[in-house]
Design a protein around this motif. Structure first.
Motif, PDB file in Angstrom:
ATOM      1  N   ASN A  36       0.803  -1.229   0.000  1.00  0.00           N
ATOM      2  CA  ASN A  36       0.000   0.000   0.000  1.00  0.00           C
ATOM      3  C   ASN A  36       0.832   1.273   0.000  1.00  0.00           C
ATOM      4  O   ASN A  36       0.281   2.368   0.031  1.00  0.00           O
ATOM      5  CB  ASN A  36      -0.979   0.013   1.168  1.00  0.00           C
ATOM      6  CG  ASN A  36      -0.263   0.009   2.491  1.00  0.00           C
ATOM      7  OD1 ASN A  36       0.964  -0.063   2.514  1.00  0.00           O
ATOM      8  ND2 ASN A  36      -1.006   0.090   3.579  1.00  0.00           N
ATOM      9  N   GLY A  37       2.167   1.138   0.022  1.00  0.00           N
ATOM     10  CA  GLY A  37       2.992   2.335  -0.060  1.00  0.00           C
ATOM     11  C   GLY A  37       3.191   3.062   1.264  1.00  0.00           C
ATOM     12  O   GLY A  37       3.871   4.072   1.313  1.00  0.00           O
ATOM     13  N   ASP A  38       2.610   2.555   2.326  1.00  0.00           N
ATOM     14  CA  ASP A  38       2.718   3.212   3.634  1.00  0.00           C
ATOM     15  C   ASP A  38       3.936   2.666   4.369  1.00  0.00           C
ATOM     16  O   ASP A  38       3.961   1.508   4.770  1.00  0.00           O
ATOM     17  CB  ASP A  38       1.432   2.953   4.434  1.00  0.00           C
ATOM     18  CG  ASP A  38       1.423   3.762   5.706  1.00  0.00           C
ATOM     19  OD1 ASP A  38       2.483   4.318   6.035  1.00  0.00           O
ATOM     20  OD2 ASP A  38       0.366   3.826   6.335  1.00  0.00           O
ATOM     21  N   LEU A  39       4.945   3.507   4.567  1.00  0.00           N
ATOM     22  CA  LEU A  39       6.207   3.036   5.137  1.00  0.00           C
ATOM     23  C   LEU A  39       6.028   2.517   6.554  1.00  0.00           C
ATOM     24  O   LEU A  39       6.604   1.496   6.931  1.00  0.00           O
ATOM     25  CB  LEU A  39       7.212   4.194   5.124  1.00  0.00           C
ATOM     26  CG  LEU A  39       8.658   3.815   5.399  1.00  0.00           C
ATOM     27  CD1 LEU A  39       9.137   2.821   4.361  1.00  0.00           C
ATOM     28  CD2 LEU A  39       9.537   5.043   5.421  1.00  0.00           C
ATOM     29  N   SER A  40       5.183   3.185   7.326  1.00  0.00           N
ATOM     30  CA  SER A  40       5.031   2.744   8.717  1.00  0.00           C
ATOM     31  C   SER A  40       4.344   1.395   8.806  1.00  0.00           C
ATOM     32  O   SER A  40       4.658   0.576   9.675  1.00  0.00           O
ATOM     33  CB  SER A  40       4.252   3.787   9.511  1.00  0.00           C
ATOM     34  OG  SER A  40       3.085   4.129   8.815  1.00  0.00           O
ATOM     35  N   ALA A  76       6.974  -1.009   8.212  1.00  0.00           N
ATOM     36  CA  ALA A  76       7.807  -1.110   9.413  1.00  0.00           C
ATOM     37  C   ALA A  76       7.158  -2.013  10.449  1.00  0.00           C
ATOM     38  O   ALA A  76       7.807  -2.883  11.031  1.00  0.00           O
ATOM     39  CB  ALA A  76       8.025   0.292   9.991  1.00  0.00           C
ATOM     40  N   LEU A  77       5.847  -1.843  10.604  1.00  0.00           N
ATOM     41  CA  LEU A  77       5.131  -2.678  11.565  1.00  0.00           C
ATOM     42  C   LEU A  77       5.222  -4.148  11.194  1.00  0.00           C
ATOM     43  O   LEU A  77       5.531  -5.016  12.021  1.00  0.00           O
ATOM     44  CB  LEU A  77       3.668  -2.227  11.618  1.00  0.00           C
ATOM     45  CG  LEU A  77       2.830  -2.909  12.690  1.00  0.00           C
ATOM     46  CD1 LEU A  77       3.329  -2.556  14.076  1.00  0.00           C
ATOM     47  CD2 LEU A  77       1.361  -2.550  12.546  1.00  0.00           C
ATOM     48  N   LEU A  80       7.474  -5.533   9.397  1.00  0.00           N
ATOM     49  CA  LEU A  80       8.857  -5.963   9.587  1.00  0.00           C
ATOM     50  C   LEU A  80       9.119  -6.333  11.033  1.00  0.00           C
ATOM     51  O   LEU A  80       9.635  -7.426  11.325  1.00  0.00           O
ATOM     52  CB  LEU A  80       9.780  -4.818   9.146  1.00  0.00           C
ATOM     53  CG  LEU A  80      11.275  -5.055   9.252  1.00  0.00           C
ATOM     54  CD1 LEU A  80      11.689  -6.059   8.167  1.00  0.00           C
ATOM     55  CD2 LEU A  80      12.049  -3.766   9.093  1.00  0.00           C
ATOM     56  N   VAL A  81       8.695  -5.422  11.932  1.00  0.00           N
ATOM     57  CA  VAL A  81       8.963  -5.667  13.350  1.00  0.00           C
ATOM     58  C   VAL A  81       8.197  -6.883  13.861  1.00  0.00           C
ATOM     59  O   VAL A  81       8.757  -7.738  14.549  1.00  0.00           O
ATOM     60  CB  VAL A  81       8.608  -4.404  14.173  1.00  0.00           C
ATOM     61  CG1 VAL A  81       8.652  -4.718  15.662  1.00  0.00           C
ATOM     62  CG2 VAL A  81       9.570  -3.284  13.829  1.00  0.00           C
ATOM     63  N   PHE A 111      10.975   3.758  15.783  1.00  0.00           N
ATOM     64  CA  PHE A 111      10.868   3.359  14.374  1.00  0.00           C
ATOM     65  C   PHE A 111       9.402   3.212  13.967  1.00  0.00           C
ATOM     66  O   PHE A 111       8.986   3.588  12.880  1.00  0.00           O
ATOM     67  CB  PHE A 111      11.629   2.052  14.176  1.00  0.00           C
ATOM     68  CG  PHE A 111      11.647   1.577  12.757  1.00  0.00           C
ATOM     69  CD1 PHE A 111      12.322   2.333  11.775  1.00  0.00           C
ATOM     70  CD2 PHE A 111      11.031   0.403  12.383  1.00  0.00           C
ATOM     71  CE1 PHE A 111      12.343   1.891  10.483  1.00  0.00           C
ATOM     72  CE2 PHE A 111      11.065  -0.035  11.086  1.00  0.00           C
ATOM     73  CZ  PHE A 111      11.717   0.709  10.127  1.00  0.00           C
ATOM     74  N   LEU A 112       8.608   2.627  14.913  1.00  0.00           N
ATOM     75  CA  LEU A 112       7.212   2.397  14.569  1.00  0.00           C
ATOM     76  C   LEU A 112       6.361   3.645  14.707  1.00  0.00           C
ATOM     77  O   LEU A 112       5.410   3.848  13.967  1.00  0.00           O
ATOM     78  CB  LEU A 112       6.627   1.290  15.440  1.00  0.00           C
ATOM     79  CG  LEU A 112       7.142  -0.114  15.150  1.00  0.00           C
ATOM     80  CD1 LEU A 112       6.528  -1.110  16.122  1.00  0.00           C
ATOM     81  CD2 LEU A 112       6.824  -0.505  13.725  1.00  0.00           C
ATOM     82  N   ARG A 171       6.955   9.530  12.283  1.00  0.00           N
ATOM     83  CA  ARG A 171       6.712   9.522  10.845  1.00  0.00           C
ATOM     84  C   ARG A 171       7.813  10.254  10.062  1.00  0.00           C
ATOM     85  O   ARG A 171       7.820  10.217   8.850  1.00  0.00           O
ATOM     86  CB  ARG A 171       5.360  10.193  10.545  1.00  0.00           C
ATOM     87  CG  ARG A 171       4.170   9.378  11.010  1.00  0.00           C
ATOM     88  CD  ARG A 171       4.028   8.109  10.158  1.00  0.00           C
ATOM     89  NE  ARG A 171       2.930   7.289  10.623  1.00  0.00           N
ATOM     90  CZ  ARG A 171       3.073   6.306  11.518  1.00  0.00           C
ATOM     91  NH1 ARG A 171       4.273   6.057  12.039  1.00  0.00           N
ATOM     92  NH2 ARG A 171       2.044   5.606  11.896  1.00  0.00           N
ATOM     93  N   SER A 179       6.718  10.255   6.252  1.00  0.00           N
ATOM     94  CA  SER A 179       6.482   9.027   5.499  1.00  0.00           C
ATOM     95  C   SER A 179       5.015   8.855   5.121  1.00  0.00           C
ATOM     96  O   SER A 179       4.710   8.169   4.155  1.00  0.00           O
ATOM     97  CB  SER A 179       6.951   7.815   6.294  1.00  0.00           C
ATOM     98  OG  SER A 179       6.099   7.635   7.400  1.00  0.00           O
ATOM     99  N   LYS A 202       3.643   8.157  -0.699  1.00  0.00           N
ATOM    100  CA  LYS A 202       3.018   6.842  -0.932  1.00  0.00           C
ATOM    101  C   LYS A 202       2.916   6.546  -2.424  1.00  0.00           C
ATOM    102  O   LYS A 202       1.930   6.032  -2.918  1.00  0.00           O
ATOM    103  CB  LYS A 202       1.605   6.823  -0.328  1.00  0.00           C
ATOM    104  CG  LYS A 202       1.589   6.768   1.177  1.00  0.00           C
ATOM    105  CD  LYS A 202       0.167   6.599   1.658  1.00  0.00           C
ATOM    106  CE  LYS A 202       0.154   6.273   3.128  1.00  0.00           C
ATOM    107  NZ  LYS A 202      -1.203   6.130   3.639  1.00  0.00           N
ATOM    108  N   LEU A 244       4.654   4.421  -4.269  1.00  0.00           N
ATOM    109  CA  LEU A 244       4.817   3.026  -4.675  1.00  0.00           C
ATOM    110  C   LEU A 244       3.777   2.147  -4.005  1.00  0.00           C
ATOM    111  O   LEU A 244       3.967   1.656  -2.917  1.00  0.00           O
ATOM    112  CB  LEU A 244       6.208   2.531  -4.284  1.00  0.00           C
ATOM    113  CG  LEU A 244       7.343   2.831  -5.265  1.00  0.00           C
ATOM    114  CD1 LEU A 244       8.671   2.438  -4.642  1.00  0.00           C
ATOM    115  CD2 LEU A 244       7.153   2.074  -6.551  1.00  0.00           C
ATOM    116  N   LYS A 245       2.646   1.960  -4.692  1.00  0.00           N
ATOM    117  CA  LYS A 245       1.694   1.005  -4.120  1.00  0.00           C
ATOM    118  C   LYS A 245       1.043   0.182  -5.235  1.00  0.00           C
ATOM    119  O   LYS A 245       0.953   0.610  -6.376  1.00  0.00           O
ATOM    120  CB  LYS A 245       0.650   1.719  -3.288  1.00  0.00           C
ATOM    121  CG  LYS A 245      -0.148   2.770  -4.028  1.00  0.00           C
ATOM    122  CD  LYS A 245      -1.122   3.398  -3.051  1.00  0.00           C
ATOM    123  CE  LYS A 245      -1.789   4.618  -3.659  1.00  0.00           C
ATOM    124  NZ  LYS A 245      -2.572   5.339  -2.671  1.00  0.00           N
TER     125      LYS A 245
END
Lengths: 629, 99
Positions: A603-607, A610-611, A613-614, B21-22, B25, B91, B95, B97-98
């Protein structure tokens, strides 16, 4: 019996092949040139001359001379060789001369008949190819090589029936001929395989010479072998019913009249359709072993001859009449073979080649004169308009009716006598009746077309060019007088004179039948009589005019179910549903749908990444810890 | 005892790094959090080197430095490029790249 290996027999078949290759390769360059047609005539003349030479070589030698030439070995399986070799004995010498001679005459005729056709180069190239394949069929030294020619002439027949392919009906007629012949050919192949496996198991070969010499002695008294050979013989005869237009596979021949008239004369009257009779004569050592096969031939031929003769009585298309007449006469030939004397069949084959080619060419001349009209009821009164064609047709007409001294009398008479001597009285009666019918329908055609009031299409009739008339003249002489040489003919084919006492009335019955048929032909076509009979017996007329609805029966019993099976089951169900929808589109749809779901993750949402990934790392860690503990 | 404290510190640092990290933004801050996470792993390696008297974890810790340095170099370069292109480092706003 001496066999000569060094005679160059290939010279007979090479010229037409060369002619075909040249015309085919340079067809676009030669299109407008008259030279193409002359080249085709020349090549067929060359093979005629070489056939004559070879014929004289054989006829000159005393005590059965055979010319044999090995060209090369086609293939070899475990020492069982199939050779391409040519053989010329008395039978094939005779046939080669007839085939190349009639071909040459019809090539000349085509110069005039096809002279203005825009595609005549293609026509002549096919014609040359046909001559080549027919001579291969005649001269082949084993049935497999013969089959090459057999298929080749079928191909040429297909190409030439559909020659005017712009008209879809002609193309359909070509396809019908080809497919019907394929059905027969399938039987032929099976018969051939039985024969080949038999020959291989006895350590022999498929060559006619070997089989003729050894099969009778090997088979003698061995019931298993006899029944296998009998089956092979019957199957090969079924193959012949396709090529030689016998019941039940004759339906293609009347439709084959869609081709140009010289083609009808050459392929569908004089030569190709007699291939079946020639094959049976060639393999006669096999048929002699099998009374069953002989009976099948006899009854099929008898039924075909009368059936076709009855249908011919009510046809109005001049070429269709001749086509049914050809079927009927081919039946006569098989009658001769089926009653045990193939020489009788061959003799009728030769005379028929002459007079039927003549009749077709005459019909072509009439059609040419009237600018394409084929309906005899539109002709009428042609006697004075095209006098020369009229006289030539008369010769052919008398020959096919079987009046002495014309050739048809001798050959047909001999076949009917042969049937009598073989003891099949009912078949004999049918053949005599068919003779009367033959005389009737030919006279009917002759009278309606040439006598009486001038028909609507006949007003501007003009005589055909010389190039068409002289081949007809040559054939007219042959059909008039070739019958007188019957004694020479039979001694050439080594038939000891059969002298059995035949009652006078039986011997004269065919002639009387012919005369009666002739009289009926003249009487029943008188205007008053024919208009009286016009409305009588409507049902019978309808059935005969509908050709006993055999085409419709085939349509209903074979074509419809086949069409249903192909269209509804094989096409709609198996191809469209199972293969296309399920097996081809199915995986695509599956991956498409799955992709639609899975792409939500990207979806392109980096966070969000990240979630994930974690959490994944945490899960992996938890798994590792659990594994360690 | 000291060494156990080192492991605890490593855990605390890693937790902080993961949380930052989480939750943040700003991508620059997120990069810093990643650096912190790497260093916490290096600290854990140092702890094991001390408790087990081994040299291998020390090599690992050194490798972490190298990775952290490389990562900082590439990451900062990327961040500069991103900030130039989008004029932001948030961040949520980037967006493109989706699927």
């Amino acid at each position: 019996m001496t066999v000569f290996q060094s005679y160059p027999l290939y010279s007979i078949i090479l010229a037409p092949l060369a002619g075909f290759v040249i015309l085919f390769l340079f067809s676009s360059r030669l299109r407008e040139k008259a030279a193409a047609a002359y080249l085709a005539c020349l090549t067929s003349f060359v093979s005629f001359v070489f056939s004559i030479f070879a014929f004289l070589e054989i006829a000159g030698g005393k005590g059965g001379k055979i010319l044999l030439q090995d060209l090369f070995t086609w293939f070899s399986i475990l020492g069982f060789d199939i050779k391409f070799s040519l053989i010329m004995d008395n039978l094939s010498a005779l046939m080669a001369v007839i085939v190349s001679g009639v071909s040459f005459l019809i090539h000349i005729y085509s110069l005039g008949y096809m002279g203005k056709d825009k595609d005549r180069t293609r026509f002549f190239s096919y014609l040359n190819l046909f001559v080549f394949f027919m001579l291969v069929l005649v001269l082949a030294s084993n049935p497999l090589f013969m089959f090459v020619g057999w298929e080749g002439v079928g191909l040429c027949s297909y190409l030439l029936i559909g020659f005017w392919y712009e008209n879809i009906e002609n193309a359909a007629a070509g396809k019908k001929a080809f497919i019907t012949n394929r059905i027969g050919d399938a039987f032929f192949i099976v018969g051939l395989l039985i024969l080949a496996s038999f020959a291989a198991s006895k350590g022999g070969s498929l060559e006619f010479l070997w089989m003729k010499e050894n099969i009778p002695s090997i088979a003698a008294g061995d019931t298993a072998v006899l029944s296998a050979l009998s089956l092979a013989a019957v199957l090969m005869f079924l193959g012949a019913t396709g090529k030689s237009a016998q019941f039940p596979l004759y339906v293609w021949l009347p439709d084959a009249m869609a081709g140009p008239t010289p083609v009808s004369a050459l392929i569908h009257a004089a030569t190709m359709v007699t291939a079946g009779i020639y094959m049976v004569s060639r393999m006669f050592f096999l048929y002699q072993l099998s009374p069953l096969a002989m009976e099948i031939i006899l009854y099929t031929a008898s039924f075909t001859s009368i059936l076709a003769a009855i249908i011919a009585c009510l046809q109005s298309d001049i070429k269709k009449i001749l086509a049914y007449s050809t079927i009927s006469q081919l039946g006569y030939m098989f009658l001769g073979a089926g009653s045990g004397i193939y020489q009788a069949a061959m003799f009728h084959l030769v005379t028929h080649a002459f007079f039927k080619a003549l009749l077709f060419l005459a019909a072509g001349s009439v059609i040419h004169a009237l600018g394409g009209v084929q309906d005899i009821f539109k002709m009428g009164g042609l006697r004075d308009k095209i006098k020369y064609t009229f006289l030539l047709t008369a010769a052919g007409w008398l020959a096919i009716c079987g009046l002495p001294p014309f050739s048809g009398f001798y050959s047909k008479d001999f076949i009917i006598e042969t049937v009598w001597m073989s003891g099949h009285k009912w078949v004999w009666a049918i053949s005599v009746f068919t003779a009367a019918l033959t005389a009737y329908y030919m006279t009917r055609m002759f009278k309606i077309a040439f006598f009486g009031k001038t028909g609507e299409a006949a007003a501007h009739a003009h005589e055909s060019p010389v190039s068409m008339l002289w081949p007809m003249t040559a054939l007219a002489f042959l059909s008039a007088f070739s019958g007188l040489f019957s004694a020479n003919f039979f001694s050439f084919l080594s038939l000891e004179s059969v002298h059995e006492h035949i009652p006078f009335m039986i011997a004269k019955a065919p002639l009387i039948a012919a005369l009666l048929g002739l009289a009926a032909g003249f009487y029943l076509t008188r205007e008053k009589i024919s208009s009286y009979w016009e409305n009588k017996l409507p049902l019978l007329r309808k059935i005969i005019a509908g050709k006993f609805y055999l085409d419709e029966i085939y349509e209903f019993m074979v074509l419809k179910p086949l069409d249903f099976f192909s269209q509804k089951i094989v096409f709609s169900l198996i191809d469209r549903k199972v293969i296309d929808s399920f097996m081809v589109e199915g995986p695509a749809l599956f991956f498409n749908g799955f992709g639609n779901i899975a792409r939500k993750a990207q979806n392109g949402d980096l966070s969000f990444y990240a979630l994930v990934l974690v959490l994944t790392a945490a899960l992996a860690a938890a798994y590792a810890i659990r594994a360690v503990l | 005892m000291i060494s156990l404290n080192m492991l605890s510190l490593s855990l605390i640092l890693f937790s902080i790094s993961a949380a930052v990290f989480l939750l943040r933004r700003n991508m620059f801050i997120m990069l810093m959090a990643l650096e912190l996470g790497l260093n916490s792993a290096g600290m854990a390696a140092a702890h094991f080197a001390l408790t087990n008297s081994q040299t291998e974890p020390v090599i690992w810790a050194l490798l972490f430095f190298a990775i952290a340095a490389a990562e900082a170099a590439i990451g900062l370069a990327l961040l500069i490029m991103i900030s130039r292109k989008f004029s932001t480092l948030n961040s949520d706003e980037i967006k493109e790249l989706k699927g």
